[in-house]
Design a protein around this motif. Structure first.
Motif, short mmCIF file in Angstrom:
data_model
loop_
_atom_site.label_atom_id
_atom_site.label_comp_id
_atom_site.label_asym_id
_atom_site.label_seq_id
_atom_site.Cartn_x
_atom_site.Cartn_y
_atom_site.Cartn_z
N LEU A 20 3.15 18.04 10.37
CA LEU A 20 3.01 19.46 10.74
C LEU A 20 2.16 20.21 9.92
O LEU A 20 1.36 21.27 10.18
N LEU A 21 2.34 19.89 8.42
CA LEU A 21 1.60 20.41 7.47
C LEU A 21 -0.07 20.38 7.75
O LEU A 21 -0.84 21.21 7.78
N THR A 22 -0.44 19.21 7.85
CA THR A 22 -2.14 18.91 8.21
C THR A 22 -2.34 19.67 9.44
O THR A 22 -3.59 19.97 9.49
N TRP A 23 -1.56 19.47 10.49
CA TRP A 23 -1.99 20.17 11.90
C TRP A 23 -1.90 21.75 11.85
O TRP A 23 -2.87 22.22 12.59
N THR A 24 -1.06 22.20 10.99
CA THR A 24 -1.08 23.53 10.53
C THR A 24 -2.30 24.00 9.96
O THR A 24 -2.92 25.02 10.52
N VAL A 25 -3.03 23.22 9.10
CA VAL A 25 -4.40 23.64 8.58
C VAL A 25 -5.39 23.47 9.42
O VAL A 25 -6.30 24.09 9.66
N LYS A 26 -5.04 22.45 10.57
CA LYS A 26 -6.11 22.22 11.70
C LYS A 26 -6.34 23.36 12.58
O LYS A 26 -7.11 23.95 13.02
N LEU A 27 -4.80 24.02 12.72
CA LEU A 27 -4.87 24.99 13.41
C LEU A 27 -5.44 26.45 12.79
O LEU A 27 -6.21 27.34 13.57
N LEU A 28 -5.32 26.54 11.64
CA LEU A 28 -5.95 27.75 10.79
C LEU A 28 -7.43 27.43 10.96
O LEU A 28 -8.18 28.47 11.26
N LYS A 29 -7.97 26.23 10.54
CA LYS A 29 -9.34 26.33 10.64
C LYS A 29 -9.72 26.19 12.33
O LYS A 29 -11.22 26.94 12.29
N TYR A 30 -9.23 26.20 13.17
CA TYR A 30 -9.72 26.18 14.45
C TYR A 30 -9.88 27.72 14.79
O TYR A 30 -10.92 28.09 15.45
N PHE A 31 -9.02 28.48 14.61
CA PHE A 31 -9.38 30.06 14.66
C PHE A 31 -9.85 30.67 13.62
O PHE A 31 -10.03 31.85 13.58
N GLY A 32 -10.33 29.97 12.66
CA GLY A 32 -11.00 30.63 11.30
C GLY A 32 -10.19 31.52 10.55
O GLY A 32 -10.61 32.32 9.90
N TRP A 33 -8.90 31.21 10.35
CA TRP A 33 -8.07 31.85 9.50
C TRP A 33 -8.03 31.28 8.13
O TRP A 33 -7.47 30.44 7.79
N THR A 34 -8.62 32.21 7.56
CA THR A 34 -8.74 31.61 5.99
C THR A 34 -7.95 32.42 4.87
O THR A 34 -7.96 31.84 3.67
N TRP A 35 -7.35 33.39 5.25
CA TRP A 35 -6.60 34.20 4.53
C TRP A 35 -5.14 34.25 5.04
O TRP A 35 -4.81 34.96 5.78
N VAL A 36 -4.14 33.44 4.22
CA VAL A 36 -2.96 33.44 4.88
C VAL A 36 -1.85 33.76 3.69
O VAL A 36 -2.19 33.70 2.50
N ILE A 37 -0.74 34.00 4.19
CA ILE A 37 0.78 34.25 3.50
C ILE A 37 1.55 32.97 3.77
O ILE A 37 1.79 32.68 4.86
N ILE A 38 2.24 32.43 2.94
CA ILE A 38 3.27 31.37 2.81
C ILE A 38 4.63 31.94 2.78
O ILE A 38 4.76 32.54 1.55
N ILE A 39 5.44 31.77 3.52
CA ILE A 39 6.84 32.18 3.44
C ILE A 39 7.66 30.99 3.31
O ILE A 39 7.49 30.39 4.42
N ALA A 40 8.55 30.63 2.60
CA ALA A 40 9.31 29.39 2.61
C ALA A 40 10.84 29.44 1.96
O ALA A 40 10.96 30.57 1.02
#
Length: 676
Positions: A20-40
């Motif tokens: 899911l981590l890899t595909w999350t990055v693919k989802l970000l790339k698809y929409f052009g989201w390059t500036w993100v926050i990570i909460i864990a």
């Protein structure tokens, strides 16, 4: 558990969360989201996932505004929740990636003010069953994308659930609560069980869900084991032998033996999907991308808007349908954007700010001769030599072909000036021919005057060769004509000057210069001096002659077609020789300037040589400091100015006497001036 060395007999029938981590990055790339926050959450699994996610985002060109870790032990206290809220609210990043166990994420989502921050998108990078986890009163907002293992409608499954005896289920509170929920009067008839009561539940009805939890995974797991057992039995008949005459089957070796068949199992389930385990023991099914949608009537649905499956062909491993996504009304742009800096449009490039992430940059325009034809380009592309950037700097266009042409104002002006001086020269030549028998014309050898006037006419005409499209013939002709005509002109001036000196010194008694009074001596001077210049020109033309040259760097955005001199040494040798002739003529004329004016041209020749030398001395630095077609203009100006200087200083005074003072143009007046 994914470690095949430590747990060789472990098979995951629900897909691992790590992909899911890899595909999350693919989802970000698809929409052009390059500036993100990570909460864990701060459990080991989440922290390891955060580190992996961080590396993959940076490797893909994205940036992380900040990473916030919350406690998973006793829930999130209000003070910590307020701290998380303030950081998210103040950040320009609009995408929040949540990685946590479902239970820990629930404790975060209970603080509804965090989820309801306007303009933010939540991506849950772990599988979360929202319907059973989050009641509607927690502040519904259409701003969440999450993942769930691919689920299918199993044929007759609803009938199985509806008719199954609950006694067969594990006796846990969660199971009983789930089973009682199917008695709710709001459940559809297709799933509603026949119960003694029609109670209702304040929580979201799981019976309205399109799919039931991990039922599809369990279904595939059961059939995987069944197929493995079937393959083992069919391939190893030894399992059917009796042991020591006993009546029990030999099943002692079943655990390790079935492992071999389970590892290699491959079958199609009832839905026609290929089921098998990969090298890591993970079942080969993918994930669905879920958009959690809250409808105005208070109901909640999970819309499947995409999917990914690493086991599919490359072009089909990731699919998404943007039209199915319901974005919250708070978003001003669809799809929403999350960038530290706005995209640099075509014609601009990115300039990263020092000390800032690579996603935070300024946009600066490309330099001249460079373009960027895509958004967010790190570097501009240099145009080919024969092209130049347009005004917007987003495309290369052919350079303008330029040369000194007859159509442009400067070319027209120089052409008219050349023709004007040529006509004046022709008129003066006509005057001298008409008055060829008068004393002032016959003085100092009238034929030398004719030669000088004709050569000056050619000088004015040769300037026209410098105008127009340069070709091989014109490049060679212009330099040869320039060198030869000027050498004849200066040789004639030198011959006239020497003739003046000899004429006045030969009249002295016993002078040995009388034998040089023959006119042939003057012609010899002209021929010999011109012949030497001809040798220079021939050497130039037969070694490295001038040639047309496309100069692509002299003028911005233009290709200048000009004549390259070929041999620079030969070019300056020709100029130097002309300067030498001019210098000798100037010195001789200067020394003879005090001889009687009536027969003496020396004073006029001195002035003409002074003008000539001044023009050509100023020509050299000016020529070297100019570029493009203006170099040609400077050379034409030098030719016209020096030729006009010779014409004006030597012949205009004589024309003045011939036309306006004819009384001075007689032998008696000249003799009187001589006696005086």
């Amino acid at each position: 558990m994914s470690d095949a060395v430590m747990f060789p007999y472990f098979y995951r029938t629900v897909p691992s969360d790590l992909p899911l981590l890899t595909w999350t990055v693919k989802l970000l790339k698809y929409f052009g989201w390059t500036w993100v926050i990570i909460i864990a959450s701060d459990d080991d699994s989440s922290l390891r996932a955060v580190q992996t996610l961080k590396e993959e985002i940076k490797q893909d060109g994205g940036c992380i505004a900040f990473i916030e870790i919350f406690s998973h032990i006793n829930g999130i206290p209000p003070k910590e929740a307020q701290h998380i809220y303030d950081k998210i609210h103040a950040s320009s990043a609009n995408v929040i990636i949540l990685y946590s166990d479902k239970l820990y994420a629930t404790s975060l989502y209970k603080h509804t003010q965090i989820r309801r921050i306007p303009g933010k998108i939540w991506i849950c990078a772990v599988e979360m069953d929202f319907p059973s986890s989050f009641p509607l009163h927690m502040g519904p907002k259409n701003n969440t994308l999450t993942f769930t293992a691919a689920k299918k409608n199993i044929p007759s499954f609803l009938k199985f659930v509806r008719e199954m005896d609950p006694i067969l289920l594990p006796r846990t509170n969660h199971t009983l609560e789930w089973w009682r929920g199917l008695c709710d009067s709001r459940c559809p008839k297709s799933i509603k069980r026949s119960c003694s009561t029609n109670q209702t539940s304040p929580f979201f009805l799981h019976c309205e869900a399109k799919y039931f939890g991990s039922s599809y995974s369990v279904y595939n797991a059961v059939y995987a084991v069944a197929h493995a057992l079937h393959d083992m039995i069919m391939s190893d008949t030894g399992n059917t032998t009796l042991r020591s005459g006993g009546s029990h089957r030999s099943l002692d070796s079943l655990p390790w033996k079935i492992h071999h068949y389970l590892k290699n199992v491959h079958f199609k389930n009832i839905l026609g999907e290929n089921i098998f385990f990969d090298k890591n023991g993970d079942i080969a099914i993918g994930y669905n991308i879920i958009n959690k949608v809250h409808l105005p009537n208070g109901t909640q649905i999970n819309e499947i808007v995409g999917s990914f499956n690493p086991y599919n062909p490359l072009e089909k491993d990731f699919t998404i349908n943007e039209k199915l996504i319901v974005w919250d009304s708070a978003f001003t742009q669809i799809p929403p954007q999350s960038k530290c800096s706005q995209s640099c449009l075509s014609g601009f490039r990115k300039l990263t700010n020092q000390g800032m992430p690579i996603c935070c940059y300024d946009c600066i325009p490309c330099s001249e001769g460079e373009i960027s034809n895509q958004t967010d380009m790190d570097n501009c592309i240099k145009c080919p030599d024969d092209q130049w950037s347009n005004q917007k700097r987003d495309a290369c266009i052919p350079k303008v072909i330029t040369f000194l042409s007859y159509e442009e104002p400067l070319g027209i002006a120089l052409t008219l000036i050349s023709i004007f001086f040529f006509l004046i020269n022709a008129v003066i030549l006509g005057i001298f021919i008409h008055y060829r028998d008068t004393p002032i014309v016959r003085a100092n050898n009238c034929y030398l005057s004719y030669i000088l006037l004709i050569s000056l006419m050619l000088c004015f005409l040769c300037s026209l060769i410098f105008i127009g499209h340069p070709k091989k013939v014109t490049c060679i002709l212009r330099q040869a004509a320039f060198g030869m005509t000027f050498s004849i002109s200066l040789s004639s001036v030198l011959a006239k000057t020497i003739t003046v000196v000899i004429a006045f010194h030969a009249t002295k008694p016993g002078s040995k210069l009388r034998k040089w009074m023959d006119s042939r001596f003057s012609y010899y001077i002209v021929l010999s001096c011109s012949f030497l210049q001809a040798l220079f020109c021939l050497f130039w033309l037969f070694t490295i002659p001038p040639f047309p040259y496309h100069n692509m760097h002299s003028e911005t955005g233009a290709i200048l077609i000009e004549c390259n001199e070929g041999s620079t040494i030969a070019f300056y040798c020709v100029l130097g020789y002309l300067g030498f002739l001019a210098g000798i003529s100037f010195i001789v004329a200067f020394l003879a300037r005090n001889l009687p004016d009536s027969f003496n041209e020396a004073k006029y020749i001195t002035f003409s040589m002074l003008v000539f030398c001044s023009v050509w001395v100023s020509f050299i630095p000016t020529y070297l400091s100019t570029r493009g077609k203006y170099m040609v203009v400077v050379e034409i100006f030098a030719i016209l100015a020096s030729s006009a200087g010779l014409l004006g200083c030597i012949f205009i005074p004589k024309c003045y006497i011939i036309l306006l003072r004819p009384e001075r143009n007689n032998r008696k007046y000249l003799t009187k001036k001589w006696n005086d």
